[in-house]
Design an enzyme around this catalytic site. Sequence first.
Site, short mmCIF file in Angstrom:
data_model
loop_
_atom_site.label_atom_id
_atom_site.label_comp_id
_atom_site.label_asym_id
_atom_site.label_seq_id
_atom_site.Cartn_x
_atom_site.Cartn_y
_atom_site.Cartn_z
N MET A 174 51.05 32.80 34.38
CA MET A 174 52.33 33.05 35.07
C MET A 174 52.66 31.91 36.04
SD MET A 174 53.68 35.76 33.86
CE MET A 174 54.85 36.47 35.00
N ASN A 193 45.79 24.07 42.04
CA ASN A 193 44.78 25.01 41.54
C ASN A 193 43.48 24.64 42.22
OD1 ASN A 193 44.61 27.11 39.11
ND2 ASN A 193 42.63 26.12 39.37
N ARG A 194 42.73 25.65 42.64
CA ARG A 194 41.49 25.37 43.35
C ARG A 194 40.51 24.59 42.45
NH1 ARG A 194 38.55 31.32 42.97
NH2 ARG A 194 38.54 31.32 40.70
N ASN A 268 51.18 41.09 41.07
CA ASN A 268 51.38 42.54 41.09
C ASN A 268 50.55 43.17 42.20
OD1 ASN A 268 53.28 43.01 39.04
ND2 ASN A 268 51.71 42.91 37.45
N SER A 294 58.85 40.03 36.51
CA SER A 294 58.61 40.67 35.21
C SER A 294 59.14 39.83 34.07
CB SER A 294 59.28 42.04 35.16
OG SER A 294 59.06 42.62 33.89
N GLY A 296 56.54 38.69 31.53
CA GLY A 296 55.39 38.09 30.85
C GLY A 296 55.51 36.57 30.84
N LYS A 349 58.44 46.83 41.61
CA LYS A 349 57.75 46.27 40.43
C LYS A 349 56.68 47.23 39.93
CE LYS A 349 56.58 43.46 37.17
NZ LYS A 349 55.22 43.41 36.90
N ASN A 353 56.60 48.94 36.26
CA ASN A 353 55.47 48.95 35.34
C ASN A 353 55.11 50.36 34.89
OD1 ASN A 353 55.44 46.23 35.82
ND2 ASN A 353 53.24 46.10 36.12
N GLU A 356 57.40 51.17 32.33
CA GLU A 356 56.93 50.36 31.18
C GLU A 356 55.80 51.10 30.44
OE1 GLU A 356 55.98 46.13 32.15
OE2 GLU A 356 53.98 46.60 31.45
N ARG A 452 46.06 56.24 28.45
CA ARG A 452 45.23 55.02 28.37
C ARG A 452 43.78 55.36 28.69
NH1 ARG A 452 48.66 49.63 30.21
NH2 ARG A 452 50.62 50.28 29.28
#
Length: 633
Positions: A174, A193-194, A268, A294, A296, A349, A353, A356, A452
Site C-alpha cells: 500500500m 523504509n527502515r 487500518n 480503501s 487494495g 474505515k 470493512n 465488506e 470466518r
Amino acid sequence: MLVVVTGVSGTGKTTLGMGLSQALGLPFLDADQFHPPANIEKMGRGEPLTDADRQPWLAALASKLLDIEKQGGAVLACSALKNTYRQQLQVSDQLRWIHLTGSRDLIWERMLARQNHYMKAGMLDSQLSIWEKPSSGKLIDISGTPAQVLEASLHYLTQQEMKMNMGVIGMGVMGKSLALNLAENGVSVSLYNRFVAGKEEGIAQKVLDENPEFAQTAAFEDLQAFVTSLATPRRILMMIPAGAAIDAQLDALIPLLGKDDLVIDGGNSFYLDSDRRVNRLKEVGMHFLPMGVSGGEEGARKGPSIMPGGNAEGYALVEDFLGRISAKDKDGKPCVTYVGPGGSGHFIKMVHNSIEYGEMQVLAELVHLLRFGFGCSAAQVSEIFSDWGKGELKSFLLEITADLLLFKEGGELLLDKILDQAGQKGTGAWSLTTALEYGIPYSPLAEAVNARGVSGEKAMRVAFSKTFQHEFQPVEGALETWLPKIKEAYALARIINHEVGFRLMKTVSDAKGWDLNFNEIARIWTNGCIIRSGLMERISANYADPISFFEMAGVKEQVISGRKNLAEIVGLALTKGFALPVMSAGINYLLGRITAESSASVIQAQRDYFGAHTYQRKDDSSGKFYHTQWTNS
Ligand code: 6PG
C-alpha cells in the site's frame, strides 16, 4: 554540500569526483593525499592496510570535512570500504554518498591500464574482500561511460537536495502504491523504509529503481535524512502495520519533527488508538490524521477512496494532494472528504470493512448454494452474477466474484484448489465489539466474522461432516423459477448489511459528538473502495438523518418486496444442508426489527419469575416497574 565518492581502487573515484567538483562548483579532495607517509609506503609495497593504519587517516579526513563544510562543501574521493569507516566520515546530515561498484574483471582491467599509481593490481582482491554493502547513499555501476556515471550521480544529488512535498514511510504494497500515485500526480515524494540487516535493505531505493520515470522522488533508509528532505511544514504518510508499530514509529519521528508538521496514519488502526494519537501530537503542536484508505493495491496505485479524520488544520495541508490521488465519483469529485475529529476516519474505515465482510460472505453463500444446491457450473454462476451486475445490483465485489469464478489454473478452476479457511486482520471483529459496547444489534455483520472463525476449524468440520453424515441436497425445480427470488434475496441481504453498518456509525457519531455526514461518507464510497456499488450511490443520494435507513427512497420498496424471498431462500437452503449465516441472520434481524409485538414479553416474564428483575406493562404508559409473585412457594 559534502559529497563523498567511494569504491575500491580502480572504480574511477577520482574521475567522477573531479567531474562532480566541476559540475557543482565545489573543490575536489583526494583522500589518498591524507594518508600518512607510512601508509603510502606500505601500499606501494603491495601490503594491505590494517584498520589501525586507517585510523589516523580517517580522523584527518573527518576533521577536514567538518572544516570544509563551513566553507561551502567539497567533493571527496575516498575508498571508505567499510560501514564503520563511512560512519566516521558522516560528519553532517548534508553529506551525500555515491558508491561506485562494478565487476571484479572490469575493475581489474581498468587498474592494469593505469600508469604511475602506487596501488598494485594485486591489491584489488584484498580491497574487495573487506568492502561492505553501504547502508545509505547511492550505488552506481561503473560499466557505463564516465559521462553516464557523472550524469547518474548528478541526478541522484539533485534529488537529494530538492525539498519534497510529502514523505511516505513504509514501502509495503500500500505504501509503495500510494507513493507512486502521489509521484504520478505531480507531488514530489520522499520514500522511507527502515533498514533491517539481511531482511529489509535498500527497499525504498528499489522502488525508485523499478520506477525510473518518476524523477521527483528520493529514497531513504535514514529517518533523519528522510525528515530533512521534506519541505516544511512536513507532511508524512505512514503506511505501516497497525498496532505497536505505529506508536514506535511516532516515538522515533516526533523528536525529529517541528511545530505544525503533519503525520498521517493510512493503515487500518483501531479508532480508539487513533483518538489517543491525535491528542498526543496535538500536545506537541503537531497535526495527526488517522486516515482510512480503501481499494487494495490497485486502488492505492490508481485511485483509492480516502477517509481522513483527526486534525482539520492538518487536513488542509494535504487536501489538494489527497484529492489528486483519490478515485473520482460520478460527478468527477474526489472520493475523499474530511470525515470528522479524532479517530473518526479510522472508525468509518473499520465499519466499511465490516460491511465488506458481510458483502463477501453473502456472495460466498450464494456461490455455494447455486453450485452445489442448484447444480450450476462455476461459469454459470459467473454469468448470473455478471448479469445482475449490469443492473442496480452492480458492485465491485459482485464483479470480482463473477471474474474469479472463471479463473483457471492448469485447465482447472483455481477456486476449488483454495483452502476453505478465511483469514482476517481485525477490523470486522473490532466493529462487532464496538457494536456490543454501544448496544447496537449487529447480528448479520457479526455472522460474517463468525463465519470466518468457523471456516478456520477445518479439521473439525471434516471430522463432523463424517460423524453427522452431512451432505448437500439438490434443490428440486428449475433454476429459472428460483433465480428471480434469489436475486431479490441477495438485494435485500445487502441492504440489511449496509443498514447495520450505517446504524452503528450513526450511533457512535452521535455518542461521540462527531456529527458525521453520511451522504458524504456514502459518496466517497461510491468509487475507489471495496464496497463501491449502485446501492452506495442510492444511499449517497437518499440518506436522510431523521428517517430510518430502511425507509429511504429506493430501499423501502426492496425491503417490502424482498423479505418473503429472503426468508424463502434461507429456509430452502437450510433444509438442503447449506449454512447461510449472514443471509439467515439478515432475515432474522429484519423480521425482529419490523415486528411490533415481539417475544420479549416472555423474556421479561422469565426474568421476573426467577430473579424478581421486574417488568413494565403495556397497559401502563407511566413506565412503572412491576414484580409478580409467580408461584405460591
Ligand atoms: C480495503 C480493504 C483493505 C484490506 C482489508 C482486508 O478497503 O481496501 O478492506 O483494508 O483488504 O483490511 O481485511 P481482512 O484481512 O480482515 O479480510
